[in-house]
Design a protein around this motif. Structure first.
Motif, mmCIF file in Angstrom:
data_model
loop_
_atom_site.group_PDB
_atom_site.id
_atom_site.type_symbol
_atom_site.label_atom_id
_atom_site.label_comp_id
_atom_site.label_asym_id
_atom_site.label_seq_id
_atom_site.Cartn_x
_atom_site.Cartn_y
_atom_site.Cartn_z
ATOM 1 N N ALA A 17 49.851 11.152 6.369
ATOM 2 C CA ALA A 17 48.962 12.318 6.477
ATOM 3 C C ALA A 17 47.552 11.955 6.010
ATOM 4 C CB ALA A 17 49.513 13.479 5.644
ATOM 5 N N SER A 25 38.411 12.003 10.086
ATOM 6 C CA SER A 25 37.132 12.248 9.424
ATOM 7 C C SER A 25 36.122 11.154 9.757
ATOM 8 C CB SER A 25 37.310 12.299 7.900
ATOM 9 O OG SER A 25 38.155 13.366 7.554
ATOM 10 N N ARG A 28 34.936 11.222 13.577
ATOM 11 C CA ARG A 28 34.157 12.412 13.952
ATOM 12 C C ARG A 28 32.758 12.398 13.366
ATOM 13 N NH1 ARG A 28 38.960 16.857 13.302
ATOM 14 N NH2 ARG A 28 40.187 16.110 15.076
ATOM 15 N N ALA A 94 31.188 15.971 -2.886
ATOM 16 C CA ALA A 94 31.557 17.190 -2.165
ATOM 17 C C ALA A 94 32.765 17.872 -2.787
ATOM 18 C CB ALA A 94 31.838 16.856 -0.696
ATOM 19 N N LEU A 96 35.986 16.609 -2.792
ATOM 20 C CA LEU A 96 37.280 16.274 -2.190
ATOM 21 C C LEU A 96 38.203 15.576 -3.192
ATOM 22 C CD1 LEU A 96 39.193 16.026 0.278
ATOM 23 C CD2 LEU A 96 38.139 13.822 0.736
ATOM 24 N N ARG A 99 39.594 17.950 -5.682
ATOM 25 C CA ARG A 99 40.592 18.813 -5.043
ATOM 26 C C ARG A 99 41.921 18.064 -4.917
ATOM 27 N NH1 ARG A 99 40.052 23.069 -1.257
ATOM 28 N NH2 ARG A 99 38.032 22.457 -0.442
ATOM 29 N N THR B 103 33.110 24.226 -3.180
ATOM 30 C CA THR B 103 33.474 22.958 -2.545
ATOM 31 C C THR B 103 32.631 22.759 -1.292
ATOM 32 O OG1 THR B 103 35.155 24.073 -1.248
ATOM 33 C CG2 THR B 103 35.870 23.137 -3.333
ATOM 34 N N LYS B 104 32.443 21.475 -0.936
ATOM 35 C CA LYS B 104 31.683 21.156 0.275
ATOM 36 C C LYS B 104 32.422 20.108 1.105
ATOM 37 C CE LYS B 104 28.479 19.969 -2.572
ATOM 38 N NZ LYS B 104 27.352 19.320 -3.231
ATOM 39 N N ASP B 105 33.693 19.904 0.784
ATOM 40 C CA ASP B 105 34.426 18.812 1.419
ATOM 41 C C ASP B 105 35.160 19.285 2.679
ATOM 42 O OD1 ASP B 105 36.014 20.445 -0.135
ATOM 43 O OD2 ASP B 105 37.473 18.877 -0.552
ATOM 44 N N LEU B 106 35.971 18.408 3.246
ATOM 45 C CA LEU B 106 36.795 18.708 4.424
ATOM 46 C C LEU B 106 35.958 19.203 5.599
ATOM 47 C CD1 LEU B 106 39.733 20.527 2.568
ATOM 48 C CD2 LEU B 106 39.693 18.167 3.365
ATOM 49 N N GLU B 108 34.952 17.561 8.320
ATOM 50 C CA GLU B 108 35.228 17.044 9.665
ATOM 51 C C GLU B 108 36.579 17.500 10.210
ATOM 52 O OE1 GLU B 108 32.770 15.569 11.145
ATOM 53 O OE2 GLU B 108 31.657 15.702 9.260
ATOM 54 N N LEU B 109 37.460 17.959 9.324
ATOM 55 C CA LEU B 109 38.793 18.365 9.777
ATOM 56 C C LEU B 109 38.795 19.839 10.157
ATOM 57 C CD1 LEU B 109 41.057 16.595 7.113
ATOM 58 C CD2 LEU B 109 40.365 15.755 9.356
ATOM 59 N N GLU B 113 44.179 21.165 10.551
ATOM 60 C CA GLU B 113 44.355 19.765 10.132
ATOM 61 C C GLU B 113 44.307 19.627 8.615
ATOM 62 O OE1 GLU B 113 42.430 17.599 14.106
ATOM 63 O OE2 GLU B 113 41.166 18.057 12.371
ATOM 64 N N THR B 117 47.452 18.335 6.427
ATOM 65 C CA THR B 117 47.348 17.159 5.549
ATOM 66 C C THR B 117 47.879 17.498 4.161
ATOM 67 O OG1 THR B 117 45.386 16.439 6.732
ATOM 68 C CG2 THR B 117 45.754 15.468 4.573
ATOM 69 N N PHE B 118 47.421 18.628 3.631
ATOM 70 C CA PHE B 118 47.821 18.980 2.260
ATOM 71 C C PHE B 118 49.286 19.426 2.196
ATOM 72 C CE2 PHE B 118 44.079 18.919 -0.613
ATOM 73 C CZ PHE B 118 43.147 18.434 0.293
ATOM 74 N N ARG B 144 36.192 23.425 12.671
ATOM 75 C CA ARG B 144 36.021 22.393 11.649
ATOM 76 C C ARG B 144 35.414 22.996 10.382
ATOM 77 N NH1 ARG B 144 33.864 17.098 14.844
ATOM 78 N NH2 ARG B 144 35.480 17.134 16.459
ATOM 79 N N ARG B 153 35.064 29.441 4.548
ATOM 80 C CA ARG B 153 35.385 28.226 3.777
ATOM 81 C C ARG B 153 36.188 28.589 2.539
ATOM 82 N NH1 ARG B 153 34.005 23.089 3.787
ATOM 83 N NH2 ARG B 153 34.847 23.028 1.700
ATOM 84 N N ASP B 157 39.820 27.384 1.096
ATOM 85 C CA ASP B 157 40.114 26.939 -0.274
ATOM 86 C C ASP B 157 41.327 27.683 -0.826
ATOM 87 O OD1 ASP B 157 37.959 25.198 -0.396
ATOM 88 O OD2 ASP B 157 36.586 26.704 -1.192
ATOM 89 N N LEU B 160 44.511 26.525 0.886
ATOM 90 C CA LEU B 160 45.012 25.256 0.350
ATOM 91 C C LEU B 160 45.635 25.463 -1.030
ATOM 92 C CD1 LEU B 160 42.046 23.011 1.501
ATOM 93 C CD2 LEU B 160 44.410 22.842 2.306
#
Lengths: 273, 299
Positions: A17, A25, A28, A94, A96, A99, B103-106, B108-109, B113, B117-118, B144, B153, B157, B160
């Protein structure tokens, strides 16, 4: 690792996964793909065409072959060291990494995901560069099993060392935005003095000594053994390929990189303490 | 394994005794020490929705991050679901859910998705469709992360955070950036999780949110708990006098503080044959009580 197994969760499923998420990522992000995969290819074609085959490093071997071998080394470093040092710094910023750290994901799965993306990107880059080298610059592929084996050794040891150093170096820049400005100059300077753009033995000796500390010089030297005729070793500083030295220095860097990672890796950015 | 200490009840979701945390820092070249948490005691029962309130810099985030296992404490006893968070392993992490502040991540997914993943990390994840529905992302499965608005967003969060069916869910300012409708939807989701038995520890700057959701609220300031009660009882709010006010025939506002406002209104209406202008009965809001508690400088 003690945190690998959680009763009904599959470690393999977690890692796959992570690898899938990393690959999506990466591919893209157009800038990352261009910078990591296309830029080395463009440099190869550009410099290869400019230098042409007017100069020979030894009779019968044009400089462009020397240059292609060096660019293969540089592209390995780009897909591992630069790629990871920059993306991990940005992902840390960011949030990640923080998290992920809050989930039951084993820490190692994050690194497996990164290794997965480095493997795919570096193999794809090598395939592109080798194709361009063979098509446009008469590059000869390794002549026998021993030359292929050395190519494989440089790929495995060099990529491992650069991957570990990239993961570790991601903690050096103050924040994600500062990362490209810190990482790219290091890579470019190393390329100039490690036998990518210029013949290594033509570089002033104090710069040779500086380059010899780092992995790139040894990766390029091993790749030259794999791709150039044996007679080209006359242009090496010692007149020999020094393959044992190549293996030794890259192995030392793997240990250095591993210890550096274990000591410095952070899951949170600095502002977060 | 964890050995049970006499003071700690295994049926408690969160138990904090004498927690302290100090930060060493540097400002203007001098080394400084900041006492972020100064001897905090708190107990949160299983199944409870608990709101932790307090101004920025009061020690709220530090406390939460110690409970989540992100930070190590200086001293004190802490157990979260019976486990010391500093020693929390993957099995413990599978029992908690964390929604971090911003948060500012994830980027591109896509939403699906990221959730998929999680989901691989948890032994009994919720079906992804169920998560999408619960957090109100059913219309955006293939969007995305970078294309989601701030509020959407935040829903990701939260999605998740609840994906692994946590027994204890940490929500750090979960509704920042939500429009009023999204907030009501979120509140309903929290009531649903609570009905399933999930314990929830919430921090928020919206006092109406604390009032609507929390069984109990704790107010933290200067690193200690300065108040702990139900939202309606906080700061003696439940026993506070009601205020009856109206405008009299001279045009003046009349205010009457009373414990029996119904009786006061009854008397007013018998002595005043017409309508009373601007008649109001008010009690101190949670916000009034909270602000009064923190003192005049807001600290």
């Amino acid at each position: 690792m003690s945190d690998v197994a959680t009763s009904s969760v599959s470690y393999v499923a977690i890692c796959s996964a992570r690898i899938r998420a990393e690959l999506k990522s990466f591919f893209r992000q157009r800038e990352a793909v261009v910078f990591t995969m296309l830029f080395p290819l463009i440099l190869l074609v550009l410099f290869g065409s400019i230098f042409g085959s007017q100069d020979e490093i030894v009779p019968g071997t044009p400089f462009v072959n020397y240059f292609v071998a060096g660019m293969l080394g540089a592209s390995l470093m780009t897909s591992s060291f630069q790629n990871l040092a920059i993306t991990i710094a940005m992902e840390r910023d960011a949030g990640l990494l923080k998290r992920l750290r809050g989930t039951p994901m084993p820490k190692s799965a994050f690194f497996i995901g990164k290794i997965g993306v480095v493997m795919v990107v570096s193999l794809a880059s090598l395939a592109l560069m080798l194709t361009a080298g063979v098509l446009f610059f008469d590059l000869n592929l390794p002549v026998d099993a021993k030359h292929w084996a050395v190519f494989a050794m440089v790929f495995v040891l060099g990529l491992t060392a650069c991957t570990l150093c990239g993961i570790a170096f991601s903690s050096v820049p103050k924040n994600g935005q500062a990362a490209p400005a810190m990482v790219s100059p290091i890579a470019i300077v190393l390329q100039f003095i490690s036998g990518v753009f210029f013949v290594y033995s033509d570089v002033p000796s104090w710069l040779q000594n500086a380059a010899a500390i780092f992995p790139l010089k040894w990766m390029c030297q091993g790749l030259r053994y794999a791709f150039l005729p044996d007679a080209a070793k006359a242009r090496e500083v010692t007149g020999d390929w020094e393959l044992d030295r190549v293996a030794l220095v890259l192995s030392i860097w793997i240990i250095v990189g591993l210890v550096w990672c274990l000591r410095s890796f952070r899951w949170r950015n600095r502002a977060d303490g | 394994m964890y050995t049970q200490s006499a003071r700690i009840d295994p049926m408690t979701a969160v138990e904090i005794v004498g927690l302290t945390k100090t930060y060493q820092g540097k400002s203007a070249g001098k080394s400084t020490t900041t006492q972020a948490v100064a001897g905090l005691d708190l107990r949160i029962e299983l199944g409870e929705v608990f709101a932790l309130l307090g101004p920025n810099g009061a020690g709220k985030s530090t406390t939460i991050e110690i409970l989540e296992g992100y930070r190590n404490r200086d001293s004190g006893d802490v157990k979260v679901l019976g486990v010391d968070p500093q020693k929390g392993d993957a099995a413990w992490r599978a029992r908690i859910g964390i929604v971090l502040q911003s948060t500012k991540d994830l980027t591109e997914l896509t939403v699906v998705e990221s959730l998929a993943t999680f989901a691989a990390f948890y032994p009994h994840p919720r079906p992804i469709d169920e998560v999408l529905h619960l957090v109100g992302l059913g219309d955006y499965p293939n969007q995305r992360g970078s294309q989601l608005s701030g509020g959407l967003r935040r829903r990701l969060d939260v999605g998740l955070g609840i994906l692994g069916r946590p027994e204890l869910l940490f929500l750090d300012e979960p509704t920042t950036g939500f429009d009023p409708e999204a907030r009501r939807h979120f509140w309903a989701m929290i009531q649903g999780l609570r009905a399933e038995g999930t314990t929830i520890l919430l921090t928020t700057h919206y006092l109406d949110e604390a009032e609507a959701l929390a069984d109990r609220v704790g107010v933290i300031n200067h690193g200690t708990l300065i108040a702990l009660d139900t939202p309606s009882g906080l700061g003696g709010r439940g026993k506070a006098l009601a205020k009856v006010s109206y405008r009299n025939t001279d045009g003046r506002i009349v205010e009457i503080e009373t414990a029996t406002p119904t009786q006061v209104v009854r008397e007013l209406s018998s002595s005043n044959p017409g309508e009373l202008a601007e008649l109001k009965i008010t009690r101190p809001s949670l916000e009034d009580t909270y602000l009064a508690m923190l003192g005049p400088d807001g600290e």
